[in-house]
Design an enzyme around this catalytic site. Structure first.
Site, PDB file in Angstrom:
ATOM      1  N   GLU A   1       3.515   3.503   6.992  1.00 10.33           N
ATOM      2  CA  GLU A   1       4.485   2.806   6.139  1.00 10.33           C
ATOM      3  C   GLU A   1       5.082   3.740   5.082  1.00 10.33           C
ATOM      4  O   GLU A   1       5.251   3.377   3.917  1.00 10.33           O
ATOM      5  CB  GLU A   1       3.857   1.565   5.502  1.00 10.33           C
ATOM      6  CG  GLU A   1       3.326   0.568   6.535  1.00 10.33           C
ATOM      7  CD  GLU A   1       2.832  -0.739   5.923  1.00 10.33           C
ATOM      8  OE1 GLU A   1       2.797  -0.848   4.679  1.00 10.33           O
ATOM      9  OE2 GLU A   1       2.483  -1.656   6.695  1.00 10.33           O
TER      10      GLU A   1
ATOM     11  N   GLU B   1      -0.422  -3.021  13.673  1.00 13.66           N
ATOM     12  CA  GLU B   1      -1.285  -3.841  12.815  1.00 13.66           C
ATOM     13  C   GLU B   1      -0.838  -5.287  12.862  1.00 13.66           C
ATOM     14  O   GLU B   1       0.368  -5.579  12.784  1.00 13.66           O
ATOM     15  CB  GLU B   1      -1.252  -3.375  11.355  1.00 13.66           C
ATOM     16  CG  GLU B   1      -1.940  -2.062  11.062  1.00 13.66           C
ATOM     17  CD  GLU B   1      -1.887  -1.709   9.576  1.00 13.66           C
ATOM     18  OE1 GLU B   1      -1.601  -2.608   8.753  1.00 13.66           O
ATOM     19  OE2 GLU B   1      -2.121  -0.533   9.240  1.00 13.66           O
TER      20      GLU B   1
END
Length: 534
Positions: free
Chosen positions: A137, A284
């Site tokens: 991220e 995820e």
């Protein structure tokens, strides 16, 4: 050659035409079958964080993964001890470049090459490294490193090429869902334009190298941020009535769960950048089992429901409304509760297991392959609760044996589960019969609040409950004595059936050709006789 003189020349052209026609006709089905056979099977993996007190040793961790039938994992680094322990196993692993190493790797090809040599080439192929996740991220959490993200990816890829590993190991970077703006309806989604320059280069790289776009997608956060708009059932993959399905007004596609909508929003966003050949890999996804007062939906029941239904959704190859032919693989966040994580409370409670390897809750994944389907997580029973009045219990028992169609033959007089002859004992057997028939769904063990799920086998004496291992073992012995079981059997039979159908199709075509040839021969003979007569 002796028999060929009986056939006029046009026969060979006729047969050739027929064979081409029927082989072409049958080949209309072949590409679809080939696509299904060649496409990688979607899988469910797990993320392994290490902020855990008394984390299992690498050897014990690998043994635990094998016990749980986990075949795909993702690490947040490239831990050398874990990579060594994974050697010569069938467990496939995504390793990661930590965020704090992006700067060095993105600034130096030499550093990138050294990283590949130290963390990849040193272990592959004994350890099945399948991909490298560059950072996590970065675009949303460390935007200052964004300019060096693509240089780092390109340098690592060049190092893989130099080691001749670029075809075996893919490179990408996991992104947060927040890189997409206006995600619903999915058809209106688009990437945050402030990141478009990096994302365009990333997607072009993924397209060129056949790497996936890694996305961290959490319906839990979508629900929490949109309570009152997004129903909880949509977030948990629960069955919906048509009126509760989310409908994209532009495409009229119906969405029965939030995750599919999130995945399709990624595909629409990529399409806006003219990228249509990059697959989404969900690196995820999950649901916390405990939270503070601000997170009342972080419960064991919701976590169990989400992850159980997620596993079934992937293993069933359900696809998405936009791409029903493509099912994204998903890595569940995460294997262990990371009790060392800082607040909020939910941060430490995303795991399927505690650090000591005991399950946080019991997943219900019967019929979804072997993933996490061993006795430690799947052997559950439904029994009658204590302290319920006989009248209420009898009504529940009557429903189970009547409209519920539970198998109640074993609680009839003289049968193995008739004794002890009381309502609670009989109800427990009937409840478990119904529960097992419904696939162990938590909602099927309620009976208006008089039943509960337990992991203790309620079988006693000669009375074996429907969900008992004793029944399963006996059944498996019979199955194993006759033929292989499981998904491989289904695929094998499917392949044989397809081949059989194709052969029948071709043989039918040849027979039809011969029939028409005989008919033409008769007609020609008849015409010849007419000409001779004339």
């Amino acid at each position: 050659m002796a028999n060929t003189k009986n056939f006029p020349p046009f026969f060979f052209f006729f047969v050739l035409f027929c064979c081409c026609f029927f082989s072409t006709s049958s080949s209309n089905f072949a590409p679809e079958i080939k696509v299904q056979q060649d496409k990688d099977e979607p899988y469910v993996g797990v993320n392994i964080g290490t902020d855990v007190s008394n984390l299992l040793s690498p050897a014990d961790l690998v043994a635990f993964l094998q016990l749980q039938k986990i075949t795909h994992i993702r690490l947040y680094d490239a831990d050398p001890d874990i990579l060594k322990a994974l050697a010569k196993t069938k467990i496939r692993v995504i390793i990661s470049v930590p965020n704090n190493q992006i700067l060095a790797i993105g600034s130096s090809n030499t550093t990138a090459a050294a990283w590949i040599g130290r963390n990849v080439a040193a272990y592959y192929p004994e350890t099945l490294i399948t991909a490298i996740a560059v950072g996590d991220e970065i675009l949303t959490t460390v935007p200052s490193s964004a300019p060096l993200l693509m240089p780092a990816i390109e340098s690592l890829y060049s190092a893989l090429v130099a080691a001749n590993l670029h075809n075996q190991i893919k490179i990408s970077t996991p992104n947060a869902a927040s890189i997409i703006l206006d995600p619903f309806p999915p058809s209106q989604a688009f990437f945050n334009q402030s990141m478009s320059s990096v994302l365009s280069k990333l997607l072009q790289f993924c397209s060129r190298t056949e790497s996936p776009l890694m996305m961290n997608l959490y319906p839990y956060y979508v629900f929490m941020q949109n309570k009152g708009v997004v129903p909880i059932d949509n977030s948990l993959f629960k069955p919906l009535t048509p009126s509760k399905e989310m409908v994209d007004p532009n495409t009229l596609l119906h969405y029965t769960n939030v995750l599919d909508a999130m995945i399709d929003s990624v595909y629409f966003s990529m399409k806006n950048l003219n990228i249509t050949d990059v697959l989404v890999l969900v690196t995820e996804s999950g649901w916390p089992s405990k939270g503070d007062s601000k997170e009342p939906y972080a419960t064991i029941d919701n976590a169990d429901t989400y992850n159980s239904n997620l596993i079934k959704h992937i293993i069933d190859r359900s696809g998405t409304p936009l791409h029903p032919e493509i099912t994204s693989s998903v890595y569940i966040y995460e294997l262990f509760n990371e009790d060392l994580r800082s607040p909020p409370l939910s941060e430490a409670n995303w795991g399927l297991f505690h650090g000591n390897s005991t399950p946080v809750y019991l997943l219900h994944v019967s019929g979804s392959g072997t993933f996490l389907a061993n006795d430690t997580t799947n052997q559950t029973y439904c029994i009658a609760m204590d302290g319920v009045d006989k009248r209420t219990m009898q009504a529940a028992l009557d429903w189970a044996c009547g409209p519920g169609r539970a198998n109640c033959s074993e609680i009839q007089p003289g049968e193995s589960c008739y004794q002890p002859n009381d309502v609670k004992n009989h109800a427990s057997y009937a409840f478990d019969s119904y529960y097992q028939k419904e696939g162990g769904s938590p909602s099927s063990c309620d009976f208006k609040g008089v039943a509960m799920i337990t992991t203790t086998d309620p079988s006693h004496g000669s009375c074996i409950f429907p969900g008992s291992k004793k029944v399963s073992n006996k059944t498996s012995e019979v199955v194993n004595a006759t033929q292989p079981s499981g998904a491989n059997t289904i695929r094998f039979l499917g392949a044989q059936t397809s081949k059989f159908d194709k052969n029948v199709h071709v043989l039918f075509g040849v027979a039809l050709c011969l029939f028409y040839y005989s008919l033409i021969q008769v007609q020609l003979s008849f015409l010849a006789e007419i000409f001779l007569f004339v």
